[in-house]
Write an enzyme that holds these catalytic residues in place. Sequence first.
Site, PDB file in Angstrom:
ATOM      1  N   GLU A 163       0.848  -1.199   0.000  1.00  0.00           N
ATOM      2  CA  GLU A 163       0.000   0.000   0.000  1.00  0.00           C
ATOM      3  C   GLU A 163       0.884   1.250   0.000  1.00  0.00           C
ATOM      4  O   GLU A 163       1.798   1.342   0.784  1.00  0.00           O
ATOM      5  CB  GLU A 163      -0.912  -0.029   1.236  1.00  0.00           C
ATOM      6  CG  GLU A 163      -1.913   1.102   1.281  1.00  0.00           C
ATOM      7  CD  GLU A 163      -2.628   1.270  -0.050  1.00  0.00           C
ATOM      8  OE1 GLU A 163      -3.331   0.355  -0.493  1.00  0.00           O
ATOM      9  OE2 GLU A 163      -2.479   2.342  -0.674  1.00  0.00           O
ATOM     10  N   LYS A 222       8.247  -1.755  -2.491  1.00  0.00           N
ATOM     11  CA  LYS A 222       7.698  -0.951  -1.393  1.00  0.00           C
ATOM     12  C   LYS A 222       8.818  -0.367  -0.533  1.00  0.00           C
ATOM     13  O   LYS A 222       8.847   0.830  -0.234  1.00  0.00           O
ATOM     14  CB  LYS A 222       6.752  -1.806  -0.543  1.00  0.00           C
ATOM     15  CG  LYS A 222       6.199  -1.118   0.658  1.00  0.00           C
ATOM     16  CD  LYS A 222       5.320   0.075   0.304  1.00  0.00           C
ATOM     17  CE  LYS A 222       5.048   0.916   1.527  1.00  0.00           C
ATOM     18  NZ  LYS A 222       4.212   2.073   1.248  1.00  0.00           N
ATOM     19  N   CYS A 278       6.487   4.545   8.945  1.00  0.00           N
ATOM     20  CA  CYS A 278       7.061   3.767   7.841  1.00  0.00           C
ATOM     21  C   CYS A 278       8.528   4.045   7.515  1.00  0.00           C
ATOM     22  O   CYS A 278       9.313   3.110   7.401  1.00  0.00           O
ATOM     23  CB  CYS A 278       6.230   3.986   6.582  1.00  0.00           C
ATOM     24  SG  CYS A 278       4.582   3.284   6.727  1.00  0.00           S
TER      25      CYS A 278
HETATM   26  P1  NAD Z   1      -1.520  -0.462  12.765  1.00  0.00           P
HETATM   27  O1  NAD Z   1      -0.712  -0.796  13.937  1.00  0.00           O
HETATM   28  O2  NAD Z   1      -2.279   0.826  12.708  1.00  0.00           O
HETATM   29  O3  NAD Z   1      -2.608  -1.629  12.517  1.00  0.00           O
HETATM   30  C1  NAD Z   1      -2.325  -2.978  12.570  1.00  0.00           C
HETATM   31  C2  NAD Z   1      -3.483  -3.704  13.251  1.00  0.00           C
HETATM   32  O4  NAD Z   1      -3.291  -5.115  13.129  1.00  0.00           O
HETATM   33  C3  NAD Z   1      -3.610  -3.419  14.747  1.00  0.00           C
HETATM   34  O5  NAD Z   1      -4.881  -2.856  15.024  1.00  0.00           O
HETATM   35  C4  NAD Z   1      -3.420  -4.806  15.408  1.00  0.00           C
HETATM   36  O6  NAD Z   1      -4.238  -4.995  16.539  1.00  0.00           O
HETATM   37  C5  NAD Z   1      -3.825  -5.739  14.287  1.00  0.00           C
HETATM   38  N1  NAD Z   1      -3.297  -7.097  14.423  1.00  0.00           N
HETATM   39  C6  NAD Z   1      -2.013  -7.480  14.666  1.00  0.00           C
HETATM   40  N2  NAD Z   1      -1.920  -8.820  14.669  1.00  0.00           N
HETATM   41  C7  NAD Z   1      -3.156  -9.314  14.452  1.00  0.00           C
HETATM   42  C8  NAD Z   1      -3.694 -10.624  14.335  1.00  0.00           C
HETATM   43  N3  NAD Z   1      -2.905 -11.689  14.440  1.00  0.00           N
HETATM   44  N4  NAD Z   1      -5.009 -10.757  14.095  1.00  0.00           N
HETATM   45  C9  NAD Z   1      -5.812  -9.680  13.979  1.00  0.00           C
HETATM   46  N5  NAD Z   1      -5.350  -8.411  14.060  1.00  0.00           N
HETATM   47  C10 NAD Z   1      -4.038  -8.219  14.290  1.00  0.00           C
HETATM   48  O7  NAD Z   1      -0.543  -0.565  11.497  1.00  0.00           O
HETATM   49  P2  NAD Z   1      -0.675   0.174  10.080  1.00  0.00           P
HETATM   50  O8  NAD Z   1      -0.129   1.548  10.161  1.00  0.00           O
HETATM   51  O9  NAD Z   1      -2.036  -0.041   9.546  1.00  0.00           O
HETATM   52  O10 NAD Z   1       0.356  -0.661   9.229  1.00  0.00           O
HETATM   53  C11 NAD Z   1       0.085  -1.989   8.818  1.00  0.00           C
HETATM   54  C12 NAD Z   1       1.093  -2.395   7.776  1.00  0.00           C
HETATM   55  O11 NAD Z   1       0.970  -1.557   6.622  1.00  0.00           O
HETATM   56  C13 NAD Z   1       2.548  -2.278   8.209  1.00  0.00           C
HETATM   57  O12 NAD Z   1       3.269  -3.339   7.635  1.00  0.00           O
HETATM   58  C14 NAD Z   1       2.979  -0.967   7.616  1.00  0.00           C
HETATM   59  O13 NAD Z   1       4.360  -0.951   7.354  1.00  0.00           O
HETATM   60  C15 NAD Z   1       2.215  -0.941   6.322  1.00  0.00           C
HETATM   61  N6  NAD Z   1       1.947   0.399   5.796  1.00  0.00           N
HETATM   62  C16 NAD Z   1       1.585   1.437   6.619  1.00  0.00           C
HETATM   63  C17 NAD Z   1       1.277   2.681   6.086  1.00  0.00           C
HETATM   64  C18 NAD Z   1       0.868   3.830   6.948  1.00  0.00           C
HETATM   65  O14 NAD Z   1       0.795   4.940   6.442  1.00  0.00           O
HETATM   66  N7  NAD Z   1       0.589   3.634   8.214  1.00  0.00           N
HETATM   67  C19 NAD Z   1       1.327   2.876   4.709  1.00  0.00           C
HETATM   68  C20 NAD Z   1       1.681   1.812   3.898  1.00  0.00           C
HETATM   69  C21 NAD Z   1       1.990   0.579   4.454  1.00  0.00           C
HETATM   70  C1  UDX Z   2       4.836   7.345   3.725  1.00  0.00           C
HETATM   71  C2  UDX Z   2       4.832   7.209   2.185  1.00  0.00           C
HETATM   72  O1  UDX Z   2       4.707   8.520   1.601  1.00  0.00           O
HETATM   73  C3  UDX Z   2       3.666   6.343   1.747  1.00  0.00           C
HETATM   74  O2  UDX Z   2       3.705   6.162   0.331  1.00  0.00           O
HETATM   75  C4  UDX Z   2       3.797   4.994   2.439  1.00  0.00           C
HETATM   76  O3  UDX Z   2       2.709   4.191   2.055  1.00  0.00           O
HETATM   77  C5  UDX Z   2       3.812   5.177   3.946  1.00  0.00           C
HETATM   78  O4  UDX Z   2       4.889   6.055   4.302  1.00  0.00           O
HETATM   79  P1  UDX Z   2       3.466   8.751   5.492  1.00  0.00           P
HETATM   80  O5  UDX Z   2       4.562   8.372   6.410  1.00  0.00           O
HETATM   81  O6  UDX Z   2       2.068   8.517   5.901  1.00  0.00           O
HETATM   82  O7  UDX Z   2       3.638   8.000   4.095  1.00  0.00           O
HETATM   83  O8  UDX Z   2       3.576  10.324   5.148  1.00  0.00           O
HETATM   84  P2  UDX Z   2       4.554  11.165   4.201  1.00  0.00           P
HETATM   85  O9  UDX Z   2       3.731  12.187   3.532  1.00  0.00           O
HETATM   86  O10 UDX Z   2       5.374  10.329   3.333  1.00  0.00           O
HETATM   87  O11 UDX Z   2       5.474  11.933   5.239  1.00  0.00           O
HETATM   88  C6  UDX Z   2       6.455  11.252   6.014  1.00  0.00           C
HETATM   89  C7  UDX Z   2       7.264  12.249   6.812  1.00  0.00           C
HETATM   90  O12 UDX Z   2       8.117  13.022   5.974  1.00  0.00           O
HETATM   91  C8  UDX Z   2       6.404  13.269   7.584  1.00  0.00           C
HETATM   92  O13 UDX Z   2       6.957  13.469   8.861  1.00  0.00           O
HETATM   93  C9  UDX Z   2       6.511  14.503   6.743  1.00  0.00           C
HETATM   94  O14 UDX Z   2       6.311  15.672   7.479  1.00  0.00           O
HETATM   95  C10 UDX Z   2       7.929  14.384   6.221  1.00  0.00           C
HETATM   96  N1  UDX Z   2       8.144  15.134   4.977  1.00  0.00           N
HETATM   97  C11 UDX Z   2       7.509  14.763   3.834  1.00  0.00           C
HETATM   98  C12 UDX Z   2       9.020  16.211   4.954  1.00  0.00           C
HETATM   99  O15 UDX Z   2       9.603  16.554   5.964  1.00  0.00           O
HETATM  100  N2  UDX Z   2       9.218  16.872   3.772  1.00  0.00           N
HETATM  101  C13 UDX Z   2       8.579  16.522   2.624  1.00  0.00           C
HETATM  102  O16 UDX Z   2       8.828  17.178   1.585  1.00  0.00           O
HETATM  103  C14 UDX Z   2       7.691  15.431   2.655  1.00  0.00           C
END
Ligand code: NAD
Ligand code: UDX
Length: 469
Positions: A163, A222, A278
Amino acid sequence: VKTITNICCIGAGYVGGPTMAVIAQKCPHIKVTVVDVNEQRIADWNDADLNKLPIYEPGLADVVAEARGRNLFFSTDVDQAIDEAQMIFISVNTPTKTYGVGKGMAADLKYIELCARQIAKVSKDDKIIVEKSTLPVRTAEALSTILNSTGNGANFDILSSPEFLAEGTAISDLQKPDRILIGGDETEKGQSAIKSLVAVYENWVPRENIITTRVWSSELSKLTANAFLAQRVSSINAISALCEKTGADVDEISRAIGADSRIGSKFLKSSVGFGGSCFQKDILNLVYLCRHFNLPEVADYWEQVIKMNDYQKHRFAKNIIDTLFNTVSGKKIAFLGWAFKKDTNDTRESAAIYVAKELLEDRAEIHIYDPKVSKEQIFADLKSVCHPEGSEATKDLFKNVIVHKDPYTAMQSAHAIAILTEWDEFKTYDWNKVYDEMLKPAFLFDGRNVVSNEELEKIGFQVYNIGKG
Ligand code: NAD
Ligand code: UDX
């Protein structure tokens, strides 16, 4: 090719929740069930009051209102949702390991493994498993081994579809993605599974924006994407330090270099340092993989992106202490913003946490205001980095941190203001009133370059910016 009418997503977090809400919104013919072991989180997703959703994202509440109860469901009954689904997304957390082999570097895959074992145990028919979580390259192989060695007779195809949404813009990123990436096996079965997932996304994403690759390429794309994005921020932040020494202006430089179509204008905003769940985690994971495959030069190269980010956060804190006559002991410092970026309530790895820690160690009194982050969250964040029971300097942590609901009371009688998040509302404050109520000289450290320098300097503030000499 299997037509998908029932999807389960394990993990109702920042990725699982919004991603499934948008799939349900765009595909009313597909039943989407999001499950989680965290009962409170599921209760919050089901709350009639949409202001209580566990995640703040612009536009999310409207999407949930449209689809919830129609074809979008949130539940703690993981087994039932797995059993009914034809396609299972795994969106659980993959944090940096805090113990044992790879501590502090490698991704902790225990939650992923638990999911795989549970899917294997429960499944009575064939399923397509989609890796949505960010995973080290070749995780699909491990998943496949676990899933296919249980002997229930069910067959599993594993796809990688990382994602790319960013927090704060998750809904628009999901509704209009630059691209969707789907990696799968080259076998006929693998290709057929890819087509099933492509068909789901084709309900709203043009086919030419859906990229299909081999599994390993998708997994590694990713980590690579996040490493490149973070590298741009560290690169411009490195230049910001040089700007401050030489009198150049980092925003002017960003504009000048961003106009080159080969460089591009996005992600060149200098700041107090990147945060979020991330970037750091994924780069550490990449560095660990490189070391594991005996590529120390490659590992060192990417590790520098994190070192530069640590330096930027430290530089900002140190500048505050230096400017306030070499100590902030007993001084009131107002923090505007705690989230790692605007338009989210997420604070994971937020630069604010590390800046606060350094100032607390110099015995500052910190008054914090953030429009979306709760007091409980702020204290939990601080506890994770400062150990109140530990060093003398952080013992008084809770006494020296005050969280405000009103920005003006946070800034009243302050020695200095530090802007840590670029919330739009900071631009609209009555800065004359703030100035009148502050101690003089009225210092303002803008870690995001959000407020207008000229205007504030005219009022009388002493303004310090990132990257402006
Ligand atoms: P998060 O911690 O917000 O959510 C994860 C959820 O999974 C939690 O609510 C937890 O309780 C649940 N969980 C864990 N183990 C479980 C199980 N065995 N059964 C059921 N539920 C379970 O995490 P997130 O930010 O959503 O990130 C999830 C993944 O997506 C990570 O690998 C992260 O690197 C990736 N990712 C995050 C972002 C972002 O912007 N946060 C963007 C892209 C990818
Ligand atoms: C990032 C990636 O952008 C996204 O594609 C991936 O799926 C998850 O990780 P996120 O961490 O949610 O997303 O936000 P992002 O907009 O990337 O910002 C990350 C950090 O960089 C923030 O603290 C932001 O303030 C900082 N940032 C971003 C800067 O300081 N300068 C910039 O020009 C852009």
